[in-house]
Design a protein around this motif. Structure first.
Motif, PDB file in Angstrom:
ATOM      1  N   PHE A 109      31.695  57.349  98.294  1.00 29.61           N
ATOM      2  CA  PHE A 109      30.356  56.787  98.167  1.00 29.61           C
ATOM      3  C   PHE A 109      30.443  55.381  98.720  1.00 29.61           C
ATOM      4  O   PHE A 109      31.252  54.579  98.270  1.00 29.61           O
ATOM      5  CB  PHE A 109      29.922  56.755  96.705  1.00 29.61           C
ATOM      6  N   ASN A 110      29.642  55.106  99.722  1.00 29.35           N
ATOM      7  CA  ASN A 110      29.724  53.810 100.372  1.00 29.35           C
ATOM      8  C   ASN A 110      28.517  52.989  99.992  1.00 29.35           C
ATOM      9  O   ASN A 110      27.389  53.335 100.298  1.00 29.35           O
ATOM     10  CB  ASN A 110      29.783  54.035 101.891  1.00 29.35           C
ATOM     11  N   SER A 111      28.775  51.909  99.237  1.00 26.07           N
ATOM     12  CA  SER A 111      27.646  51.003  98.965  1.00 26.07           C
ATOM     13  C   SER A 111      28.139  49.613  99.291  1.00 26.07           C
ATOM     14  O   SER A 111      28.393  49.306 100.437  1.00 26.07           O
ATOM     15  CB  SER A 111      27.174  51.128  97.522  1.00 26.07           C
ATOM     16  N   VAL A 112      28.277  48.772  98.280  1.00 28.63           N
ATOM     17  CA  VAL A 112      28.790  47.434  98.515  1.00 28.63           C
ATOM     18  C   VAL A 112      30.221  47.530  99.049  1.00 28.63           C
ATOM     19  O   VAL A 112      30.611  46.841  99.967  1.00 28.63           O
ATOM     20  CB  VAL A 112      28.755  46.631  97.202  1.00 28.63           C
ATOM     21  N   THR A 113      30.985  48.407  98.430  1.00 27.28           N
ATOM     22  CA  THR A 113      32.336  48.686  98.909  1.00 27.28           C
ATOM     23  C   THR A 113      32.491  50.194  98.969  1.00 27.28           C
ATOM     24  O   THR A 113      31.590  50.929  98.584  1.00 27.28           O
ATOM     25  CB  THR A 113      33.400  48.133  97.936  1.00 27.28           C
ATOM     26  N   GLU A 114      33.661  50.667  99.410  1.00 25.89           N
ATOM     27  CA  GLU A 114      33.935  52.089  99.448  1.00 25.89           C
ATOM     28  C   GLU A 114      34.409  52.545  98.072  1.00 25.89           C
ATOM     29  O   GLU A 114      35.387  52.003  97.534  1.00 25.89           O
ATOM     30  CB  GLU A 114      35.038  52.374 100.471  1.00 25.89           C
ATOM     31  N   LEU A 115      33.729  53.523  97.511  1.00 29.17           N
ATOM     32  CA  LEU A 115      34.151  54.073  96.227  1.00 29.17           C
ATOM     33  C   LEU A 115      34.589  55.518  96.425  1.00 29.17           C
ATOM     34  O   LEU A 115      34.013  56.241  97.236  1.00 29.17           O
ATOM     35  CB  LEU A 115      33.003  54.013  95.219  1.00 29.17           C
ATOM     36  N   CYS A 116      35.614  55.931  95.673  1.00 26.87           N
ATOM     37  CA  CYS A 116      36.157  57.275  95.777  1.00 26.87           C
ATOM     38  C   CYS A 116      36.049  57.969  94.420  1.00 26.87           C
ATOM     39  O   CYS A 116      36.342  57.376  93.383  1.00 26.87           O
ATOM     40  CB  CYS A 116      37.632  57.209  96.185  1.00 26.87           C
ATOM     41  N   ALA A 117      35.667  59.259  94.439  1.00 30.27           N
ATOM     42  CA  ALA A 117      35.548  60.017  93.194  1.00 30.27           C
ATOM     43  C   ALA A 117      36.934  60.321  92.631  1.00 30.27           C
ATOM     44  O   ALA A 117      37.858  60.627  93.376  1.00 30.27           O
ATOM     45  CB  ALA A 117      34.772  61.299  93.442  1.00 30.27           C
ATOM     46  N   GLU A 118      37.056  60.232  91.304  1.00 33.73           N
ATOM     47  CA  GLU A 118      38.311  60.530  90.616  1.00 33.73           C
ATOM     48  C   GLU A 118      37.977  61.155  89.267  1.00 33.73           C
ATOM     49  O   GLU A 118      36.825  61.125  88.821  1.00 33.73           O
ATOM     50  CB  GLU A 118      39.096  59.234  90.371  1.00 33.73           C
ATOM     51  N   VAL A 119      39.019  61.706  88.616  1.00 35.81           N
ATOM     52  CA  VAL A 119      38.856  62.131  87.229  1.00 35.81           C
ATOM     53  C   VAL A 119      39.876  61.337  86.418  1.00 35.81           C
ATOM     54  O   VAL A 119      41.078  61.548  86.559  1.00 35.81           O
ATOM     55  CB  VAL A 119      39.114  63.649  87.055  1.00 35.81           C
ATOM     56  N   PRO A 120      39.410  60.380  85.600  1.00 32.66           N
ATOM     57  CA  PRO A 120      40.368  59.584  84.831  1.00 32.66           C
ATOM     58  C   PRO A 120      41.202  60.497  83.913  1.00 32.66           C
ATOM     59  O   PRO A 120      40.676  61.506  83.428  1.00 32.66           O
ATOM     60  CB  PRO A 120      39.475  58.643  84.024  1.00 32.66           C
ATOM     61  N   GLU A 121      42.475  60.143  83.687  1.00 35.61           N
ATOM     62  CA  GLU A 121      43.375  60.964  82.859  1.00 35.61           C
ATOM     63  C   GLU A 121      42.700  61.376  81.548  1.00 35.61           C
ATOM     64  O   GLU A 121      42.085  60.561  80.871  1.00 35.61           O
ATOM     65  CB  GLU A 121      44.648  60.187  82.501  1.00 35.61           C
ATOM     66  N   ARG A 122      42.842  62.632  81.236  1.00 36.82           N
ATOM     67  CA  ARG A 122      42.341  63.205  79.970  1.00 36.82           C
ATOM     68  C   ARG A 122      40.837  63.045  79.784  1.00 36.82           C
ATOM     69  O   ARG A 122      40.336  63.070  78.680  1.00 36.82           O
ATOM     70  CB  ARG A 122      43.069  62.597  78.761  1.00 36.82           C
ATOM     71  N   GLN A 123      40.106  62.861  80.874  1.00 40.24           N
ATOM     72  CA  GLN A 123      38.651  62.758  80.760  1.00 40.24           C
ATOM     73  C   GLN A 123      38.017  63.952  81.466  1.00 40.24           C
ATOM     74  O   GLN A 123      38.678  64.615  82.266  1.00 40.24           O
ATOM     75  CB  GLN A 123      38.152  61.465  81.407  1.00 40.24           C
ATOM     76  N   THR A 124      36.760  64.171  81.203  1.00 43.46           N
ATOM     77  CA  THR A 124      36.081  65.269  81.893  1.00 43.46           C
ATOM     78  C   THR A 124      34.909  64.757  82.733  1.00 43.46           C
ATOM     79  O   THR A 124      34.150  65.543  83.270  1.00 43.46           O
ATOM     80  CB  THR A 124      35.556  66.330  80.902  1.00 43.46           C
ATOM     81  N   TYR A 125      34.765  63.442  82.814  1.00 44.93           N
ATOM     82  CA  TYR A 125      33.708  62.945  83.698  1.00 44.93           C
ATOM     83  C   TYR A 125      34.295  62.577  85.056  1.00 44.93           C
ATOM     84  O   TYR A 125      35.514  62.443  85.211  1.00 44.93           O
ATOM     85  CB  TYR A 125      32.969  61.762  83.054  1.00 44.93           C
ATOM     86  N   ILE A 126      33.430  62.413  86.047  1.00 40.23           N
ATOM     87  CA  ILE A 126      33.874  62.024  87.387  1.00 40.23           C
ATOM     88  C   ILE A 126      33.601  60.536  87.547  1.00 40.23           C
ATOM     89  O   ILE A 126      32.443  60.118  87.526  1.00 40.23           O
ATOM     90  CB  ILE A 126      33.132  62.824  88.487  1.00 40.23           C
ATOM     91  N   GLY A 127      34.658  59.764  87.658  1.00 39.27           N
ATOM     92  CA  GLY A 127      34.517  58.324  87.810  1.00 39.27           C
ATOM     93  C   GLY A 127      34.499  57.943  89.280  1.00 39.27           C
ATOM     94  O   GLY A 127      34.793  58.752  90.155  1.00 39.27           O
TER      95      GLY A 127
END
Ligand code: UD2
Ligand code: MN
Length: 458
Positions: free
Chosen positions: A376-394
């Motif tokens: 996702f490119n806005s102010v900076t480049e952001l990349c989708a991840e799944v934080p450890e032991r989480q179920t949301y997409i950060g």
């Protein structure tokens, strides 16, 4: 910076300047603060005049009351346009009256501080093809307090929606400069505050007069000066404060149209990255640009590719592979698309959610790269991840180009329409919250579960 304070200037060797201030319905207090700070903070041998351009304001106090006030001030002229021209043509109308060697443009809600002018003029005396900006300090919108920036100034950049962004000075530029008070090269300017040799500005084709009201002209001039052989710099010793309003004080409907003009004239095929992220911009009627193209040819300006490689090498250039960018629509909740709302607009933090597909790019524009990142490119480049032991997409900052990608950032768009995250072993899944709202989380992959099917939309 103490090094700035110890500098001395030989005024006889410096060019003179005309300060040009266009305004539209500005408050009297901020307008007068600007005028008085210029008069008081500029050596009188250097300041030829202040040219105020009233861009067809309708506030009553800006009529006789303003005229009476400035009639007692030396070297201040007031010019009024006959119709609303927008900031580009308003500034240019002011410039036609200028008698100084250098044009210094300011917004109408600024405060110049001691020593603001000399470094700008000195730099232009040294290099006539440099456009030089002061450091822009913040004047608080509520209290009108002046906050002087200390430390290293920020420089200008942009993202691929072609919105202006501030950046830290890159290491390469830090190395190039010999001292902390050397001017800093900047890929772009914020737009409002800069000094330029009058002769050079005319050579360079002033502004694109097809631009209306507000927006886009700052990137256009930035690209142009670099591509056509000049440079754009920020002088760390020159400081001017500016009131950044919380809310735009007047309608600004022309940003996309003006920006499309800039993209069409200067960006070559790179303009596609802008259009991909702003689908409505493709439909903008941006008007006749033939004269600007002729100008580009006449000045033998370099390509946008040259600009990116030489002036802004740190900018990540999207791949935008056909079929792998755009909105990502859920098949389970088919009216909804993946959506990213920056944490300052979203109390639950930086993560993906679902929102009605709107086809406007913006928060719903994603790019799937060769490296298998979802960007996702806005102010900076952001990349989708799944934080450890989480179920949301950060969403987190992407690794720098050319560095190794953590496995957590790797995604697979599989044949069956699922988006698989190998690191967690889960699939991207849409669901309905108890309130009936669509949302998205990571869940074990199920065969033929529509809530796990996704499609990139053109
Ligand atoms: C920033 C720039 C601004 C301009 C703009 C992009 C700074 C500090 N400010 O937005 O100068 O480059 O980005 O276009 O870098 N004005 C008119 N006629 C109009 C509209 C505006 O004369 O139709 C005047 C306005 O009163 C002001 C100046 O143009 O003096 C810039 O407008 P702004 O202050 O609303 O823009 P700003 O600071 O949000
Ligand atoms: Mn402003």
């Amino acid at each position: 910076m103490y090094e700035c304070k110890s500098q001395t200037f030989n005024y006889r060797k410096l060019p003179t300047t005309s300060v040009i201030i266009a305004f539209y319905n500005e408050a009297m207090s901020t307008l007068l603060r600007t005028i008085h700070s210029v008069l008081e903070m500029s050596p009188s041998v250097l300041l030829k005049e202040i040219i105020l351009v009233d861009d067809f304001s309708d506030k009553v106090y800006l009529k006789t009351q303003l005229e009476t006030y400035i009639s007692s001030l030396e070297r201040v002229r007031l010019i009024r346009t006959n119709k609303r021209e927008g900031l580009v043509r308003a500034r240019l109308i002011g410039a036609t009256y200028a008698i100084g060697d250098v044009l210094t443009f300011l917004d109408c809600h600024c405060e110049c501080v001691t020593g603001w002018l000399e470094p700008l003029l000195e730099r232009i005396a040294e290099n006539e093809t440099a456009i030089v900006c002061p450091v822009i300090d913040t004047i608080d919108w509520n209290t009108f307090e002046f906050y002087m920036q200390t430390g290293e100034p920020m420089i200008g950049g942009f993202d691929w929606r072609l919105t202006f962004q501030w950046h830290a000075v890159p290491e390469q530029e830090r190395q190039r400069r010999k001292s902390r008070i050397d001017p800093i090269r900047s890929p772009t300017m914020a737009g409002g505050l800069f000094a330029v040799s009058k002769k050079y500005f005319e050579y360079l084709g002033t502004y694109d007069t097809g631009m209306e009201v507000w927006g886009g002209e700052n990137l256009e001039l930035s690209f142009r000066v670099w591509q056509c052989g000049g440079s754009l710099e920020i002088h760390p010793c020159s400081h001017v404060g500016h009131v950044f309003p919380k809310k735009a004080p007047y309608a600004r409907p022309n940003f996309l149209q003006n920006t499309a003009r800039a993209a069409e004239v200067w960006m070559d095929s790179y303009k596609e990255h802008f259009y991909n992220r702003n689908p409505p911009a493709r439909k903008e009627k941006y008007g006749d640009i033939s004269e600007r193209i002729i100008l580009r040819d006449r000045l033998h300006c370099k390509s946008f590719d040259w600009y990116l490689k030489n002036v802004f090498p740190d900018l990540h250039v999207p791949e935008d592979r056909p079929g792998w960018h755009g909105a990502i629509r859920s098949e389970g909740i088919s009216s909804e698309c993946l959506d990213y709302n920056a944490p300052d607009h979203n109390p639950t933090g930086a993560h993906l959610s679902l929102f009605g597909c709107h086809g406007q790019g913006g928060n719903q524009f994603f790019e799937y790269t060769e490296n298998k990142e979802i960007r996702f490119n806005s102010v900076t480049e952001l990349c989708a991840e799944v934080p450890e032991r989480q179920t949301y997409i950060g969403m987190k900052h992407c690794p720098k180009d050319g560095t190794i990608i953590a496995t957590n950032l790797v995604w697979e768009f599989r044949q069956d329409g699922t988006i698989f995250h190998p690191h967690s072993g889960f699939c991207v899944t849409s669901y309905r919250t108890p309130e009936g709202r669509g949302d998205v989380h990571m869940a074990p992959c199920q065969p033929s579960d529509k809530n796990q099917f996704w499609k990139f939309e053109r």
